[in-house]
Design a protein around this motif. Sequence first.
Motif, PDB file in Angstrom:
ATOM      1  N   VAL A 265       0.865  -1.098   0.401  1.00 55.02           N
ATOM      2  CA  VAL A 265      -0.240   0.715  -0.269  1.00 55.02           C
ATOM      3  C   VAL A 265       1.124   1.345   0.233  1.00 55.02           C
ATOM      4  O   VAL A 265       1.896   1.506   0.583  1.00 55.02           O
ATOM      5  CB  VAL A 265      -0.885   0.066   1.750  1.00 55.02           C
ATOM      6  N   LYS A 266       0.754   1.501  -0.987  1.00 55.76           N
ATOM      7  CA  LYS A 266       1.527   3.430  -0.869  1.00 55.76           C
ATOM      8  C   LYS A 266       0.686   4.217   0.093  1.00 55.76           C
ATOM      9  O   LYS A 266      -0.472   3.643  -0.344  1.00 55.76           O
ATOM     10  CB  LYS A 266       0.821   3.636  -2.112  1.00 55.76           C
ATOM     11  N   ALA A 267       1.777   4.935   0.655  1.00 53.31           N
ATOM     12  CA  ALA A 267       0.635   6.232   2.017  1.00 53.31           C
ATOM     13  C   ALA A 267       0.081   7.386   1.266  1.00 53.31           C
ATOM     14  O   ALA A 267      -0.990   7.271   2.239  1.00 53.31           O
ATOM     15  CB  ALA A 267       2.000   6.361   2.884  1.00 53.31           C
ATOM     16  N   TYR A 268      -0.074   7.377  -0.012  1.00 47.66           N
ATOM     17  CA  TYR A 268      -1.132   7.734  -0.225  1.00 47.66           C
ATOM     18  C   TYR A 268      -1.516   7.567  -1.986  1.00 47.66           C
ATOM     19  O   TYR A 268      -1.113   6.071  -2.380  1.00 47.66           O
ATOM     20  CB  TYR A 268      -0.804   9.562  -0.833  1.00 47.66           C
ATOM     21  N   SER A 269      -2.757   8.142  -2.178  1.00 45.74           N
ATOM     22  CA  SER A 269      -2.933   7.429  -3.460  1.00 45.74           C
ATOM     23  C   SER A 269      -2.657   7.749  -5.079  1.00 45.74           C
ATOM     24  O   SER A 269      -2.414   8.936  -5.099  1.00 45.74           O
ATOM     25  CB  SER A 269      -4.446   7.315  -4.128  1.00 45.74           C
ATOM     26  N   THR A 270      -2.368   6.947  -6.027  1.00 44.72           N
ATOM     27  CA  THR A 270      -2.058   7.745  -7.828  1.00 44.72           C
ATOM     28  C   THR A 270      -2.654   6.463  -8.358  1.00 44.72           C
ATOM     29  O   THR A 270      -2.681   4.822  -7.800  1.00 44.72           O
ATOM     30  CB  THR A 270      -0.963   7.305  -7.905  1.00 44.72           C
ATOM     31  N   ARG A 271      -2.692   7.117  -9.330  1.00 44.43           N
ATOM     32  CA  ARG A 271      -3.340   6.051 -10.605  1.00 44.43           C
ATOM     33  C   ARG A 271      -2.892   6.595 -12.046  1.00 44.43           C
ATOM     34  O   ARG A 271      -3.068   7.263 -12.027  1.00 44.43           O
ATOM     35  CB  ARG A 271      -4.833   5.600 -10.598  1.00 44.43           C
ATOM     36  N   VAL A 272      -3.074   5.744 -12.799  1.00 45.12           N
ATOM     37  CA  VAL A 272      -2.065   5.613 -14.033  1.00 45.12           C
ATOM     38  C   VAL A 272      -3.260   5.513 -15.483  1.00 45.12           C
ATOM     39  O   VAL A 272      -4.326   3.867 -14.993  1.00 45.12           O
ATOM     40  CB  VAL A 272      -1.233   5.357 -14.490  1.00 45.12           C
ATOM     41  N   GLY A 273      -3.806   6.368 -16.417  1.00 49.06           N
ATOM     42  CA  GLY A 273      -4.873   6.110 -16.763  1.00 49.06           C
ATOM     43  C   GLY A 273      -6.446   6.366 -16.805  1.00 49.06           C
ATOM     44  O   GLY A 273      -5.921   7.539 -15.736  1.00 49.06           O
TER      45      GLY A 273
END
Length: 426
Positions: A265-273
Amino acid sequence: MAGYVVVGAQWGDEGKGKIVDVLGEKADYVVRFQGGNNAGHTVVVNGEKSILHLLPSGVLHKNAVCIIGPGVVVDPFVLLEEIDVLEKKGLPSSHIFVSDRAHLIMPYHIKLDELQEERLAGNKIGTTKRGIGPCYADKYTRIGLRVGDLIDFEAFKRKLKSTLSIKNDQITKLYNEEPFDYDAMVAQFSMIREKLMPRMMDSLSVVNEALDQDKMVLFEGAQAAMLDINYGTYPYVTSSSPTSAGVCAGAGVSPMKLDKIIGVVKAYSTRVGEGPFVSELLNEEGEKLRAIGHEYGATTGRPRRCGWLDLNVVKHAARINGLTDLVITKIDVLSAFDEIKVCVGYEIDGQRYDTIPASVEMIAAAKPIYEIFPGWQSDITQIRTFEELPENCRAYLKRIEEFTNTRISLVSVGPDRENNILIHEI
């Protein structure tokens, strides 16, 4: 037996590559079980960065046998190129093998992926255009070509001729593009065959025998739970199952042989696309996360969309994967913020949701329900024990454990292999 699984608990890019590399030191085998070179795993050792797309992230440990499993779709040109890069760095490659049951990404898959995305225009999925989806489609319509088909090259040529006629019809009649030349492709794959033959393996037998002999086998997934073909934000998903259940189908092992299922789990969120992203920050805070976290795709170079941690998503991942442990990465990035938000639920048309709806339209309409935490604003990259972390940082981590009902066993406080806090043995 020691079957360890490492999966992503968000939308990918959580830092699975680093964690597989860390665990790979004690692994006898590292097995990729799904996806293809649409993945991008970054491993940093002594400050030197290696970006892997198809090879398992444990490949930098020469003592671990690295296997590309049956559930992976393999672009043989990319595979051989990555091996060549390793060899030019002076790293060994004799421990790298590919399952004879893995499907081959063919040049026409890549072409069709590009053409389909262009045709979708405003409704595009946001694929990496690496041919992943079209290859999996052929697998399930039973016209795909597998790595093992190259053994009997005459049979391979017959199968290729049949499938290529179908693909060329699509390319010429539907998209008005030039067809692929059969003879040229046969010549290409004749050379590919010679290079791949020594690396082909009956991985089904090898991996199961290793588990039966109490060897440590580390199963590595690409992408993540929210990109799962069944349980992600469909249709903005990948074409396989990057969950722990995907290990059983993608590597050919019984669920009874899986001991640890580790969610990264990354400590924050990211998304590609494309696709909905409830906690996305389209403001200076989002830009700050991107800049400090260096959030650009390892495969495409695209800037990642950034937002606060969505615990609804992590809880969803914990449930469908049966996570035994969490690993939290990039928490050092949050040291730059004096206030940190965490999404703990969704508001949709005035109603609260504590689960992930199936409807992509409902998720797109959701508003995040936040809890707010005070930041810690101090450099934590050199800290190596949980007790040394700032109190506010510890409180943030404890809330993640409480919400997901899953223990945090390791915290990554920097990109290098050594930048870790081990809380529980994994």
